[in-house]
Design a protein around this motif. Structure first.
Motif, short mmCIF file in Angstrom:
data_model
loop_
_atom_site.label_atom_id
_atom_site.label_comp_id
_atom_site.label_asym_id
_atom_site.label_seq_id
_atom_site.Cartn_x
_atom_site.Cartn_y
_atom_site.Cartn_z
N LEU A 66 -1.88 97.95 17.54
CA LEU A 66 -3.30 97.53 16.55
C LEU A 66 -3.93 96.41 16.70
N PHE A 67 -4.95 96.26 18.34
CA PHE A 67 -5.61 95.47 18.12
C PHE A 67 -4.83 94.76 19.28
N ALA A 68 -4.33 95.40 20.41
CA ALA A 68 -3.48 95.14 21.03
C ALA A 68 -3.92 94.61 22.54
N LEU A 69 -5.00 94.05 22.45
CA LEU A 69 -5.75 93.95 23.75
C LEU A 69 -5.97 92.20 23.70
N GLY A 70 -5.47 91.55 22.25
CA GLY A 70 -5.00 89.95 22.07
C GLY A 70 -3.73 89.46 23.48
N THR A 71 -4.41 88.52 24.21
CA THR A 71 -3.44 87.85 24.92
C THR A 71 -2.58 86.62 24.72
N ALA A 72 -2.69 86.20 22.97
CA ALA A 72 -3.45 84.91 23.03
C ALA A 72 -1.59 84.83 22.27
N PRO A 73 -1.11 83.86 23.06
CA PRO A 73 0.66 83.65 22.80
C PRO A 73 0.57 83.31 20.80
N ALA A 74 2.04 83.88 20.63
CA ALA A 74 1.83 83.61 18.94
C ALA A 74 2.20 81.72 18.63
N SER A 75 1.20 81.64 17.83
CA SER A 75 1.64 80.14 16.78
C SER A 75 2.08 79.66 16.24
N ALA A 76 2.50 78.96 15.29
CA ALA A 76 3.02 78.19 14.65
C ALA A 76 2.62 77.77 13.12
N ALA A 77 1.91 79.30 12.74
CA ALA A 77 1.68 79.45 11.32
C ALA A 77 2.68 78.93 10.82
N SER A 78 1.57 78.45 9.20
CA SER A 78 2.64 77.45 8.10
C SER A 78 2.97 79.00 7.36
N PHE A 79 4.51 78.96 6.54
CA PHE A 79 5.31 79.63 5.78
C PHE A 79 3.85 79.99 4.16
N PRO A 80 4.14 81.37 3.88
CA PRO A 80 4.73 82.06 4.24
C PRO A 80 3.80 83.02 5.49
N LEU A 81 2.73 82.44 6.39
CA LEU A 81 2.49 83.35 7.17
C LEU A 81 3.44 82.89 8.46
N CYS A 82 3.48 84.43 10.02
CA CYS A 82 3.77 83.55 10.41
C CYS A 82 3.74 84.69 11.72
N ALA A 83 4.17 84.15 12.65
CA ALA A 83 2.99 85.02 14.20
C ALA A 83 2.27 84.88 13.97
N ALA A 84 0.86 84.43 14.14
CA ALA A 84 -0.59 84.41 13.81
C ALA A 84 -0.71 84.21 15.43
N ARG A 85 -1.47 85.34 15.97
CA ARG A 85 -1.96 85.48 17.07
C ARG A 85 -2.85 86.42 17.38
N VAL A 86 -4.79 85.62 18.16
CA VAL A 86 -5.39 86.38 18.18
C VAL A 86 -5.60 88.03 19.31
N VAL A 87 -5.61 88.94 18.23
CA VAL A 87 -5.48 90.46 18.86
C VAL A 87 -6.78 91.04 19.93
N GLN A 88 -7.98 90.07 18.86
CA GLN A 88 -8.89 90.91 20.00
C GLN A 88 -10.69 89.78 19.74
N HIS A 89 -11.02 89.21 21.52
CA HIS A 89 -12.54 88.58 21.09
C HIS A 89 -13.36 89.32 21.55
N PHE A 90 -14.44 88.76 20.71
CA PHE A 90 -15.53 89.43 20.38
C PHE A 90 -16.60 88.83 21.15
N ASP A 91 -17.65 88.97 21.75
CA ASP A 91 -18.34 88.85 22.29
C ASP A 91 -20.24 87.70 21.80
N LEU A 92 -20.15 86.97 21.24
CA LEU A 92 -20.81 86.04 21.50
C LEU A 92 -22.34 86.23 21.78
N ASP A 93 -22.53 86.34 22.90
CA ASP A 93 -23.93 87.05 23.67
C ASP A 93 -24.35 87.87 22.95
N LYS A 94 -23.67 88.74 22.72
CA LYS A 94 -23.47 89.83 22.25
C LYS A 94 -24.37 90.01 20.04
#
Length: 320
Positions: A20-48
């Motif tokens: 699901l939204f597997a196009l993102g390449t940013a590594p997972a970062s350390a979100a604060s509990f109770p969230l974990c494995a935060a990752r950008v999975v989709q980038h959008f086009d600002l110019d559009k």
């Protein structure tokens, strides 16, 4: 390795394998509990103009997004493919009279069980501002007109009564039927009023009430929905949420995850009104606008209104 770390490692592995939204390449970062494995999975086009203001999911994982500045409603497949479903007509004056903003924008979106999408369009003109509908395979139609001076922002559909509730940032909540589109002011409580810019913003229905955020005041208010359909008096349930936009309930009582747009944060708000920050810019946020949950998976769109770079969709896991 502690049990907590082991659990988080397992969650990260599961999410990395998800399509699901597997196009993102940013590594997972350390979100604060109770969230974990935060990752950008989709980038959008600002110019559009792909600035995601609101998002809703279908049961199969397809997402429907309101791209505010593009005046578009888009479908995003579970694999991340974007398809534009509708582009709304531009106002004759370019939208310069849109209250507080000066440009036309598509905002809150919700979905009925039959796949019909309801969404908001604010233009500062009487001919276009209001609630719009898009049936599967159809074309967009305005079903309820709202005043040109209004700024419809958040939208919630009551599936049972087929009623729509609209948070108007000029300081009100509107109610209308999906059948005839007749709109009436449901609440104009003082707690919905702006304090210089935008008032009522996000809205959700839960436990016999409408829950509404106020961006200027940094609050969440609960407005009882009486049996006769009328609104009760608003009660402030949380304060100190600077720049709060839209939100979602976690499913644990009245616990909330809220997008704090202007501070570039996401906060967990407890039922007693206390809160703490669980995501920041370090996790990839670029002006978060709303929150959506699918099970224990949390989705956070960012519109980059203030940062002007990398509008995106972040995914995290809600660990309990």
């Amino acid at each position: 390795m502690s049990a907590k770390l082991a659990k988080q490692s397992l969650v990260a592995a599961v999410l990395a394998a998800s399509s699901l939204f597997a196009l993102g390449t940013a590594p997972a970062s350390a979100a604060s509990f109770p969230l974990c494995a935060a990752r950008v999975v989709q980038h959008f086009d600002l110019d559009k103009g792909q600035t995601p203001e609101s998002i809703v999911f279908s049961p199969n994982g397809t997402a429907y997004v309101a791209f505010a500045k593009a005046r578009q409603i888009a479908e995003i497949s579970p694999g991340g493919a974007i398809r534009i479903l509708a582009t709304l007509p531009a106002p004759a004056d370019g939208g310069v009279n849109t209250p507080g903003l000066g440009f036309p924008l598509t905002v809150g979106i919700d979905r009925a069980s039959d796949g019909t999408l309801y969404f908001l369009y604010a233009t500062g003109t009487a001919d276009l501002t209001g609630v719009w509908r898009l049936r599967p395979g159809g074309t967009p139609q305005r079903i309820a007109a709202l005043p040109a001076t209004s700024l419809p922002n958040g939208l919630a559909l009551d599936q049972r009564t087929r009623s729509l509730y609209v948070a108007d940032s000029s300081g009100a909540v509107w109610r209308m039927s999906t059948k005839d589109g007749a709109a009436t002011v449901w609440s104009a409580d003082k707690e919905l009023a702006p304090a210089g810019f935008l008032g009522a913003n996000g809205i959700k229905l839960r436990d016999g009430a409408a829950w509404v955020t106020n961006l200027d005041r940094g609050t969440i208010v609960r407005i009882p929905l009486h049996a006769n359909g009328k609104a009760g008096s608003a009660q402030v349930t949380a304060t100190g949420l600077t720049g709060i936009d839209d939100f979602a309930f976690t499913g644990k009582g009245n616990e909330i995850i809220a997008a704090l747009n202007t501070t570039n944060q996401v906060a967990l708000v407890k039922p007693d009104g206390t809160h703490h920050v669980v995501l920041t810019a370090a996790d990839g946020l670029q002006g978060p606008t709303t929150i959506a949950l699918r099970g224990r998976t949390v989705y956070v769109p960012s519109a980059a209104y203030l940062t002007a770079k990398d509008p995106n969709l972040l995914r995290a896991h809600l660990a309990r």
